[in-house]
Structures are given as structure tokens and as C-alpha cells.
Enzyme design. Structure first.
Site, mmCIF file in Angstrom:
data_model
loop_
_atom_site.group_PDB
_atom_site.id
_atom_site.type_symbol
_atom_site.label_atom_id
_atom_site.label_comp_id
_atom_site.label_asym_id
_atom_site.label_seq_id
_atom_site.Cartn_x
_atom_site.Cartn_y
_atom_site.Cartn_z
ATOM 1 N N THR A 136 0.848 -1.190 0.000
ATOM 2 C CA THR A 136 0.000 0.000 0.000
ATOM 3 C C THR A 136 0.884 1.240 0.000
ATOM 4 O O THR A 136 1.749 1.395 0.861
ATOM 5 C CB THR A 136 -0.927 0.002 1.223
ATOM 6 N N HIS A 151 -7.453 -11.299 -0.810
ATOM 7 C CA HIS A 151 -6.793 -10.882 0.430
ATOM 8 C C HIS A 151 -7.637 -11.339 1.615
ATOM 9 O O HIS A 151 -8.699 -10.782 1.888
ATOM 10 C CB HIS A 151 -6.631 -9.369 0.428
ATOM 11 N N GLY A 191 8.704 -7.436 0.262
ATOM 12 C CA GLY A 191 7.889 -6.236 0.290
ATOM 13 C C GLY A 191 8.702 -4.968 0.300
ATOM 14 O O GLY A 191 9.065 -4.426 -0.739
ATOM 15 N N ARG A 192 9.029 -4.475 1.500
ATOM 16 C CA ARG A 192 9.696 -3.179 1.626
ATOM 17 C C ARG A 192 10.988 -3.055 0.821
ATOM 18 O O ARG A 192 11.280 -1.966 0.306
ATOM 19 C CB ARG A 192 9.940 -2.869 3.104
ATOM 20 N N TYR A 212 -8.228 -8.048 7.884
ATOM 21 C CA TYR A 212 -9.272 -7.438 7.073
ATOM 22 C C TYR A 212 -10.508 -8.339 7.022
ATOM 23 O O TYR A 212 -10.577 -9.352 7.726
ATOM 24 C CB TYR A 212 -8.719 -7.083 5.696
ATOM 25 N N ASN A 270 -4.153 -10.317 7.484
ATOM 26 C CA ASN A 270 -3.813 -9.040 8.125
ATOM 27 C C ASN A 270 -5.009 -8.314 8.751
ATOM 28 O O ASN A 270 -5.051 -7.083 8.799
ATOM 29 C CB ASN A 270 -3.100 -8.119 7.138
ATOM 30 N N ARG A 286 -4.223 -14.907 0.058
ATOM 31 C CA ARG A 286 -3.263 -14.493 1.081
ATOM 32 C C ARG A 286 -3.846 -14.755 2.462
ATOM 33 O O ARG A 286 -4.975 -14.348 2.766
ATOM 34 C CB ARG A 286 -2.935 -13.005 0.945
ATOM 35 N N ASN A 289 -3.734 -5.339 12.765
ATOM 36 C CA ASN A 289 -5.058 -4.722 12.822
ATOM 37 C C ASN A 289 -5.913 -5.270 13.958
ATOM 38 O O ASN A 289 -7.088 -5.587 13.792
ATOM 39 C CB ASN A 289 -5.770 -4.846 11.468
ATOM 40 N N GLN A 320 -4.497 -7.737 -6.206
ATOM 41 C CA GLN A 320 -4.938 -8.184 -4.881
ATOM 42 C C GLN A 320 -6.289 -7.549 -4.563
ATOM 43 O O GLN A 320 -6.431 -6.328 -4.506
ATOM 44 C CB GLN A 320 -3.937 -7.830 -3.785
#
Length: 361
Positions: free
Chosen positions: A25, A174, A317-318, A179, A177, A226, A234, A98
Site C-alpha cells: 500500500t 486478500h 515487500g519493503r 481485514y 492481516n 493471502r 489490525n 490483490q
């Protein structure tokens, strides 16, 4: 040469390496939650990845939880994403979308008509929302009525069809995490007494129905899912004692759909890999598609997992944020550029987004 750089087949796709760009994101969509030329440039810069998974993309405005994130429901959004997929394909890359519904991790300022976010149950998350006017405390969501669930599944189907029109090579559901789909899985956030609450079979029902419906659009081989079995992201109950039972059931039930891959966040999202006990090898044994491992991977750990047969794909990722040429850097041993100031991660323009240089630039 490491197995990390060997090809592998994913459905109809031939991936030239096993390095996946994880969904990231970045909050840089334009008006109407529409991707634009800057987003296309960003993804094209990283097209050397064996596979790109797009940033999380809300299937409907009700599914939006952060400022300036892209959607995949309107004609304008489809055209915006078409800019991205065309740019990636022109560079020889492959990209899947995603599909995202945040559930309770939202705020009325982000919802249609300023309404309440929806969730399995009216359980407030102890967090803040990132809105266009800054951070605000999250609110108590409203519980979805049982009668609303067919419409929610239809939203996923519509988004899947839009993703096809936008030129994606596949989709990822997704369900991680903290959601919406994971909110249904977890007893902390699912206190329902209807057919979507209570025992594991009921709590997993929505995830399975959504995934089956999306597979009806794409076919299982061109999609993934995922999952984050123990992540506390979260305000979830990552260390819940039933995690192995829940996720073993989910993966075994998904097996009949012939999914191309499952994307597993191992440990706490962006945190310790050993956050809570979990047997990922057992999960892998229940699934015949590709196992994509994610969370704090470096080259050495990636090579170890692949060489031992504990993973088929590794998601980074990062490192992809500051290293658009991450694949070549890993291949040649060039030092990675460090992560930049977080102020450039979410929102803004080209700075901290498309202005990172390759090692040879």
C-alpha cells in the site's frame, strides 16, 4: 545460481524467477481512487520480479480503509489499472491484482455516504484510521446482515471481472492481516450466531464462498489467496490457540478449487517470524499449488527455504520500495538501498515512489 532465480510455472504463466513483489500500500491513487501514469511507471520499474502482486485494491468503496488507495469497480478505475498492466507487460512482467475489503478497519470519512464500516460483528478495533484529513480513531462497525452477504460476494465477482478487463494476469484474494475475510475467520471479531459464525466451518464459510466465486471468473490456476495464520495485525488475536485448526481447515477446503498459489505471512506482519507457534510445513502439505512465503525474508533465508522445499516462491515487500532493481541486486550481490523515511511510504507524489535508482543508473 540459486533456486531463487530458476523459473516456475504458475497456471498459464511462466515466471522467470521465484521473487515476488509483495502487495505494498502506497496511497498514491488519483481522484476517484483511479491509478494513473505515475503508478504505471512505479510498477514497470519493478517488472523484473517473477510476479508482481498489486497493492491491495478495494473491491468497492465500502471496502476502502485508507486514504488514496485504488479501487477496481468503476470504468475509470479499470482504465487506470490498464495503464499499469500495459506498462508492466511492455517490460515483460506479470502482474496480478490483490482484491481487498477492509471490513472494520475503516472510518465513516472513507465510506459511502459517511456510513459505518461493516464487519462480521460490532467489535471496535483499538486503532486509528488513515484518512485524507489525518489519523482518526476507528469506530465501532456495524454487523453485516446475513441478507447482505450475497451482495458482498457479488461485489467480489464484479471486481474479478473488472480485473480481467484491466488486463491483469490473475487475482489474489486478500484474506489476511485483519481485514474482512479474516475478521470472519477469527472468534475475536466474529461473534455471529448465524451460519457464518460459531464453529470453524461457519467462520470459514465467507472466505470459501468468495474464493469459489472469484475462481468462477478466473479459474483457480490463475489466482491465489493471502493468509496470515498468527499475525496480530489490525488488532487481531494472532496467538489464538485454534490457529492451526482454523487454517488447516481453510487450506484443505480450498484445495478443491485448484488455486495456483497460497501466499502466507509467516509470523507477525512486518514483525517477528516466530511471533506464535505454527506448523507452516503442515499447511503446505495440505495444498498442491505453489507455496509463497512472506515476512522479513533476505537472500539467505529465501535460498534456505527454497533449497529445503519449504517454499516455492518468496515475496519481498519493503525492499522493493527502495530497490526497483531488487532482482538484479539479489542476483549479483549488490548492496540493497535501505528503507527510506516512512513519510514517503504513504501518500505524496514521485518522491519516495518512482525516484529510486537502480544500482547501474
Amino acid at each position: 545460481m540459486s533456486d531463487l532465480f530458476s523459473p516456475v510455472r504458475l497456471g498459464a504463466l511462466e515466471l522467470p524467477n521465484r521473487i515476488v513483489m509483495a502487495p505494498l500500500t502506497r496511497s498514491r491513487a488519483g481522484a476517484g481512487d483511479v491509478p494513473g501514469p505515475m503508478n504505471a511507471e512505479y510498477y514497470a520499474q519493478r517488472a523484473d520480479a517473477g510476479l508482481i502482486i498489486s497493492e491491495a485494491t478495494q473491491i468497492t468503496q465500502q471496502g476502502k480503509g485508507y486514504a488514496w488507495t485504488p479501487g477496481i469497480e468503476t470504468a475509470a478505475q479499470v482504465e487506470g489499472w490498464k495503464l499499469v498492466t500495459d506498462a508492466v507487460h511492455e517490460k515483460g512482467g506479470r502482474i496480478v491484482l490483490q482484491m481487498w475489503h477492509v471490513g472494520r478497519i475503516s472510518h465513516p470519512d472513507l465510506q459511502p455516504g459517511g456510513g459505518l464500516p461493516v464487519a462480521p460483528s460490532a467489535v471496535k478495533p483499538e486503532m486509528q484510521a488513515f484518512t485524507e484529513t489525518g489519523f482518526q480513531p476507528l469506530v465501532t462497525p456495524r454487523a453485516l446482515e446475513t441478507s447482505e452477504i450475497p451482495g458482498l460476494i457479488a461485489d467480489y465477482v464484479h471486481a474479478a471481472q473488472c480485473a480481467k478487463r484491466a488486463g491483469f494476469d490473475g487475482v489474489e484474494v486478500h484474506a489476511a492481516n485483519g481485514y474482512l475475510l479474516e475478521q470472519f475467520l477469527r472468534s475475536k471479531t466474529n461473534q455471529r450466531t448465524d451460519s457464518y459464525g460459531g464453529p470453524v466451518e461457519n467462520r470459514a464459510r465467507l472466505l470459501l464462498e468468495v474464493t469459489e466465486a472469484v475462481a468462477g471468473v478466473w479459474g483457480g490456476a490463475q489466482m491465489g489467496i493471502r493468509l496470515s495464520p498468527v499475525s496480530p495485525a489490525n488488532d487481531m488475536d494472532g496467538a489464538a490457540g485454534d490457529a492451526q485448526e482454523v487454517y488447516d481447515y481453510v487450506v484443505a477446503a480450498l484445495e478443491r478449487l485448484g488455486l495456483g498459489y497460497m501466499h502466507i505471512v509467516e509470523g507477525a506482519t512486518q514483525g517477528p517470524r516466530d511471533y506464535a507457534p505454527f506448523d507452516y510445513a503442515q499447511l503446505k502439505s495440505l495444498f498442491s499449488g505453489l507455496y509463497m512465503a512472506n515476512n522479513n525474508y533476505d537472500l539467505a533465508l529465501a535460498e534456505e527455504m527454497l533449497s529445503e522445499g519449504r517454499a516455492d516462491l518468496i515475496a519481498f515487500g519493503r525492499p522493493f520500495i527502495t530497490n526497483p532493481d531488487l532482482v538484479e541486486r539479489l542476483r549479483t550481490g549488490v548492496k540493497l538501498a535501505p528503507s527510506d523515511d516512512k513519510t514517503h511510504w504513504y501518500g505524496g507524489g514521485a518522491e519516495g515512489y518512482t525516484d529510486y535508482k537502480s544500482a547501474t543508473a
